[in-house]
Design a protein around this motif. Structure first.
Motif, PDB file in Angstrom:
ATOM      1  N   ARG A 142       9.030 -17.912  -4.928  1.00  0.00           N
ATOM      2  CA  ARG A 142       8.134 -18.747  -4.114  1.00  0.00           C
ATOM      3  C   ARG A 142       8.810 -20.075  -3.748  1.00  0.00           C
ATOM      4  O   ARG A 142       8.754 -20.517  -2.601  1.00  0.00           O
ATOM      5  N   ARG A 146      10.074 -21.512   0.003  1.00  0.00           N
ATOM      6  CA  ARG A 146       9.659 -22.808   0.552  1.00  0.00           C
ATOM      7  C   ARG A 146      10.839 -23.624   1.059  1.00  0.00           C
ATOM      8  O   ARG A 146      10.660 -24.568   1.825  1.00  0.00           O
ATOM      9  N   GLU A 172      12.548 -32.185  -0.446  1.00  0.00           N
ATOM     10  CA  GLU A 172      13.320 -30.946  -0.509  1.00  0.00           C
ATOM     11  C   GLU A 172      14.275 -30.948  -1.699  1.00  0.00           C
ATOM     12  O   GLU A 172      14.530 -29.905  -2.306  1.00  0.00           O
TER      13      GLU A 172
END
Length: 192
Positions: A142, A146, A172
């Motif tokens: 997951r 992203r 990020e």
């Protein structure tokens, strides 16, 4: 948790780098971000210490018991912490996974640290390890998804260089840090 020496040292480097970045985020963050970064820094450095190859250092049982106390306290702090963020549950599970791994190493028979004995924590260990492996595999997938690039939108951006303090404010990079620690947790659980 101690695999071959080279992979062990790579894991130590990865976790120490993630912990260091989390310390930078701790300095730059405010409120909830600071608590999250502090917990992640503790996890990163704790995982780095646990990943040191057994050929270099085999800690006595009391060190593993100390890890249980430290991460148990961190889990309690996370559980009682303010805020209803979903990420807090991930932190809690991570701290409990660290308690589980340290407890397994503390209860392992003498010499099991270098022999990589699975199931050192008793008959429930394979089930708990399996559940944690499934969770962290899903988390890594997951988090990795992203990080996939999205089309950029045109708009005025400041551009220019980034100061050292700005590195702690980049979402990020925080996600990359969490992804790295998730991968490291998977590796540690696989060698438990």
């Amino acid at each position: 948790m101690h695999g071959p020496a080279m992979s062990g040292w790579l894991l130590v480097a990865l976790c120490a780098a993630a912990g260091s970045y989390c310390l930078l985020r701790l300095r730059a963050g405010v409120g909830d971000q600071r608590g999250s970064a502090g917990g992640e820094a503790l996890m990163g450095f704790g995982m780095a210490a646990m990943a040191v190859p057994a050929a270099v250092l085999t800690p006595p049982r009391w060190v593993w018991a100390g890890y249980v106390v430290v991460f148990g306290g961190a889990a309690l702090h996370t559980l009682l912490g303010a805020g209803g963020r979903g990420h807090r549950l991930h932190h809690l599970l991570g701290m409990l996974a660290m308690v589980y791994m340290a407890g397994a190493m503390a209860l392992a028979p003498a010499g099991a640290h270098s022999a990589h004995t699975a199931g050192a924590a008793g008959s429930g260990a394979p089930l708990i390890t399996g559940v944690l492996l499934v969770y962290y595999a899903g988390y890594v997938l997951r988090a990795g998804a992203r990080l996939l690039p999205v089309p950029a939108t045109a708009g005025p951006e400041g551009g220019g260089g980034t100061a050292l303090a700005d590195w702690g404010e980049r979402p990020e990079l925080a996600l990359v840090c969490r992804l790295s620690m998730g991968i490291a947790m998977l590796a540690m659980l696989l060698t438990l």
